[in-house]
Design a protein around this motif. Structure first.
Motif, PDB file in Angstrom:
ATOM      1  N   ALA A 143       8.120  19.668  17.869  1.00  0.00           N
ATOM      2  CA  ALA A 143       7.716  18.490  18.655  1.00  0.00           C
ATOM      3  C   ALA A 143       6.383  18.730  19.355  1.00  0.00           C
ATOM      4  O   ALA A 143       5.531  17.838  19.396  1.00  0.00           O
ATOM      5  N   VAL A 144       6.200  19.924  19.898  1.00  0.00           N
ATOM      6  CA  VAL A 144       4.952  20.237  20.600  1.00  0.00           C
ATOM      7  C   VAL A 144       3.782  20.235  19.625  1.00  0.00           C
ATOM      8  O   VAL A 144       2.720  19.662  19.896  1.00  0.00           O
ATOM      9  N   VAL A 145       3.966  20.866  18.472  1.00  0.00           N
ATOM     10  CA  VAL A 145       2.892  20.913  17.465  1.00  0.00           C
ATOM     11  C   VAL A 145       2.585  19.504  16.961  1.00  0.00           C
ATOM     12  O   VAL A 145       1.427  19.132  16.791  1.00  0.00           O
ATOM     13  N   ALA A 146       3.628  18.700  16.754  1.00  0.00           N
ATOM     14  CA  ALA A 146       3.427  17.325  16.272  1.00  0.00           C
ATOM     15  C   ALA A 146       2.616  16.518  17.273  1.00  0.00           C
ATOM     16  O   ALA A 146       1.693  15.777  16.885  1.00  0.00           O
ATOM     17  N   ARG A 147       2.935  16.661  18.563  1.00  0.00           N
ATOM     18  CA  ARG A 147       2.145  15.948  19.589  1.00  0.00           C
ATOM     19  C   ARG A 147       0.703  16.423  19.602  1.00  0.00           C
ATOM     20  O   ARG A 147      -0.215  15.631  19.756  1.00  0.00           O
ATOM     21  N   ARG A 148       0.517  17.704  19.435  1.00  0.00           N
ATOM     22  CA  ARG A 148      -0.830  18.270  19.437  1.00  0.00           C
ATOM     23  C   ARG A 148      -1.669  17.676  18.300  1.00  0.00           C
ATOM     24  O   ARG A 148      -2.865  17.439  18.466  1.00  0.00           O
ATOM     25  N   PHE A 149      -1.026  17.417  17.163  1.00  0.00           N
ATOM     26  CA  PHE A 149      -1.748  16.873  16.010  1.00  0.00           C
ATOM     27  C   PHE A 149      -1.607  15.350  15.901  1.00  0.00           C
ATOM     28  O   PHE A 149      -2.025  14.749  14.920  1.00  0.00           O
ATOM     29  N   GLU A 150      -0.985  14.742  16.911  1.00  0.00           N
ATOM     30  CA  GLU A 150      -0.827  13.292  17.020  1.00  0.00           C
ATOM     31  C   GLU A 150      -0.138  12.661  15.812  1.00  0.00           C
ATOM     32  O   GLU A 150      -0.582  11.652  15.261  1.00  0.00           O
ATOM     33  N   ILE A 151       0.973  13.297  15.401  1.00  0.00           N
ATOM     34  CA  ILE A 151       1.798  12.752  14.324  1.00  0.00           C
ATOM     35  C   ILE A 151       3.262  12.857  14.731  1.00  0.00           C
ATOM     36  O   ILE A 151       3.603  13.529  15.697  1.00  0.00           O
ATOM     37  N   ASP A 152       4.121  12.212  13.983  1.00  0.00           N
ATOM     38  CA  ASP A 152       5.552  12.254  14.250  1.00  0.00           C
ATOM     39  C   ASP A 152       6.111  13.602  13.811  1.00  0.00           C
ATOM     40  O   ASP A 152       5.635  14.192  12.831  1.00  0.00           O
ATOM     41  N   GLY A 153       7.123  14.088  14.521  1.00  0.00           N
ATOM     42  CA  GLY A 153       7.744  15.370  14.195  1.00  0.00           C
ATOM     43  C   GLY A 153       8.353  15.393  12.809  1.00  0.00           C
ATOM     44  O   GLY A 153       8.319  16.419  12.118  1.00  0.00           O
ATOM     45  N   ARG A 154       8.908  14.260  12.357  1.00  0.00           N
ATOM     46  CA  ARG A 154       9.484  14.208  11.006  1.00  0.00           C
ATOM     47  C   ARG A 154       8.401  14.339   9.941  1.00  0.00           C
ATOM     48  O   ARG A 154       8.604  14.969   8.909  1.00  0.00           O
ATOM     49  N   THR A 155       7.233  13.755  10.220  1.00  0.00           N
ATOM     50  CA  THR A 155       6.116  13.869   9.284  1.00  0.00           C
ATOM     51  C   THR A 155       5.682  15.321   9.180  1.00  0.00           C
ATOM     52  O   THR A 155       5.452  15.835   8.082  1.00  0.00           O
ATOM     53  N   LEU A 156       5.572  15.994  10.330  1.00  0.00           N
ATOM     54  CA  LEU A 156       5.167  17.393  10.330  1.00  0.00           C
ATOM     55  C   LEU A 156       6.197  18.257   9.610  1.00  0.00           C
ATOM     56  O   LEU A 156       5.836  19.131   8.820  1.00  0.00           O
ATOM     57  N   GLY A 157       7.471  18.003   9.858  1.00  0.00           N
ATOM     58  CA  GLY A 157       8.518  18.749   9.161  1.00  0.00           C
ATOM     59  C   GLY A 157       8.448  18.560   7.659  1.00  0.00           C
ATOM     60  O   GLY A 157       8.612  19.516   6.889  1.00  0.00           O
ATOM     61  N   ARG A 158       8.188  17.337   7.214  1.00  0.00           N
ATOM     62  CA  ARG A 158       8.048  17.061   5.779  1.00  0.00           C
ATOM     63  C   ARG A 158       6.848  17.802   5.203  1.00  0.00           C
ATOM     64  O   ARG A 158       6.919  18.400   4.128  1.00  0.00           O
ATOM     65  N   ARG A 200       0.845  -1.190   0.000  1.00  0.00           N
ATOM     66  CA  ARG A 200       0.000   0.000   0.000  1.00  0.00           C
ATOM     67  C   ARG A 200       0.880   1.239   0.000  1.00  0.00           C
ATOM     68  O   ARG A 200       1.944   1.269   0.595  1.00  0.00           O
ATOM     69  N   ARG A 201       0.406   2.254  -0.635  1.00  0.00           N
ATOM     70  CA  ARG A 201       1.101   3.533  -0.607  1.00  0.00           C
ATOM     71  C   ARG A 201       0.832   4.197   0.727  1.00  0.00           C
ATOM     72  O   ARG A 201      -0.226   4.019   1.328  1.00  0.00           O
ATOM     73  N   VAL A 202       1.793   4.977   1.178  1.00  0.00           N
ATOM     74  CA  VAL A 202       1.642   5.683   2.443  1.00  0.00           C
ATOM     75  C   VAL A 202       0.551   6.729   2.282  1.00  0.00           C
ATOM     76  O   VAL A 202       0.578   7.545   1.358  1.00  0.00           O
ATOM     77  N   VAL A 203      -0.407   6.680   3.156  1.00  0.00           N
ATOM     78  CA  VAL A 203      -1.512   7.620   3.122  1.00  0.00           C
ATOM     79  C   VAL A 203      -1.085   8.876   3.856  1.00  0.00           C
ATOM     80  O   VAL A 203      -0.520   8.813   4.954  1.00  0.00           O
ATOM     81  N   ARG A 204      -1.361   9.996   3.258  1.00  0.00           N
ATOM     82  CA  ARG A 204      -1.008  11.272   3.878  1.00  0.00           C
ATOM     83  C   ARG A 204      -1.764  11.415   5.186  1.00  0.00           C
ATOM     84  O   ARG A 204      -2.968  11.205   5.250  1.00  0.00           O
ATOM     85  N   LYS A 205      -1.055  11.801   6.215  1.00  0.00           N
ATOM     86  CA  LYS A 205      -1.643  11.871   7.556  1.00  0.00           C
ATOM     87  C   LYS A 205      -2.366  13.185   7.826  1.00  0.00           C
ATOM     88  O   LYS A 205      -3.180  13.267   8.726  1.00  0.00           O
ATOM     89  N   MET A 206      -2.041  14.225   7.058  1.00  0.00           N
ATOM     90  CA  MET A 206      -2.624  15.540   7.302  1.00  0.00           C
ATOM     91  C   MET A 206      -3.243  16.102   6.027  1.00  0.00           C
ATOM     92  O   MET A 206      -2.699  15.931   4.949  1.00  0.00           O
ATOM     93  N   THR A 207      -4.339  16.792   6.219  1.00  0.00           N
ATOM     94  CA  THR A 207      -4.950  17.518   5.093  1.00  0.00           C
ATOM     95  C   THR A 207      -4.265  18.877   4.995  1.00  0.00           C
ATOM     96  O   THR A 207      -3.558  19.307   5.911  1.00  0.00           O
TER      97      THR A 207
END
Length: 195
Positions: free
Chosen positions: A153-168, A128-135
């Motif tokens: 890190a704080v924003v990533a926790r708030r949105f319940e995703i990994d910090g690397r995902t948020l940075g990407r 399966r292709r990786v599904v985008r976690k955020m709109t």
């Protein structure tokens, strides 16, 4: 010329009629002799010689637990290879088809995720292709929090995703990610706390 007593050294000039000077006996305690032995035998290929010298000096046998920093006497730690039977590999493949993630299966079966991927590829299962976690809307909301001063890190926790995902996601959206404290910034200067 008279024979010199054991350990005696003649005075300069070698005059035999003058009083001889005895060389002081070297004094060794356990620590200084151990250091001397280590210096003499610092080559890891002479471990057996070192053990013999330690024994002759009356020092106890050194184990790697006595010297956790010494890696020359221990063999390298080898990873235990876990081979999955074909039945277990089929079960794992079936679980993936039912919707379990590669990471979940790797953890469940105690193998690396590349092992899971290898078994899926051998059985012709399309991954399966990786599904985008955020709109896009969630990325904008997260960027607003981040730009107001919250850390990645704080924003990533708030949105319940990994910090690397948020940075990407931020990089894709054109949001400039601040360098981590102590890392060089884009102008080459280090970002450090001022006191």
């Amino acid at each position: 010329m008279d024979a010199l007593p054991s350990g005696a050294m003649p005075r300069p000039g070698g005059l035999s009629k003058q009083k001889e000077i005895e060389a002081p006996e070297p004094v060794y305690d356990a620590r200084s002799s151990y250091v001397g032995l280590i210096q003499q035998c610092s080559n890891p290929g002479v471990r057996t010689r070192l053990a013999g010298l330690r024994a002759s000096a009356g020092l106890p046998h050194a184990s790697t637990t006595d010297r956790p920093w010494d890696t020359t006497t221990s063999s390298p730690i080898r990873q235990a290879q876990r081979r999955l039977s074909s039945v277990v590999a089929d079960e794992m493949t079936h679980a993936y088809v039912e919707g379990h993630s590669i990471d979940e299966l790797a953890q469940k079966y105690g193998v690396n995720r590349t092992t899971v991927i290898s078994h899926l590829d051998k059985r012709g299962i399309e991954r399966r292709r990786v599904v985008r976690k955020m709109t896009d809307e969630l990325v904008r909301d997260a960027a607003a929090d981040y730009e107001s001063g919250a850390s990645l890190a704080v924003v990533a926790r708030r949105f319940e995703i990994d910090g690397r995902t948020l940075g990407r996601e931020f990089r894709k959206a054109g949001v400039e990610v601040r360098p981590r404290r102590g890392w060089a910034s884009s102008d080459g200067s280090a970002d450090v706390l001022s006191e």
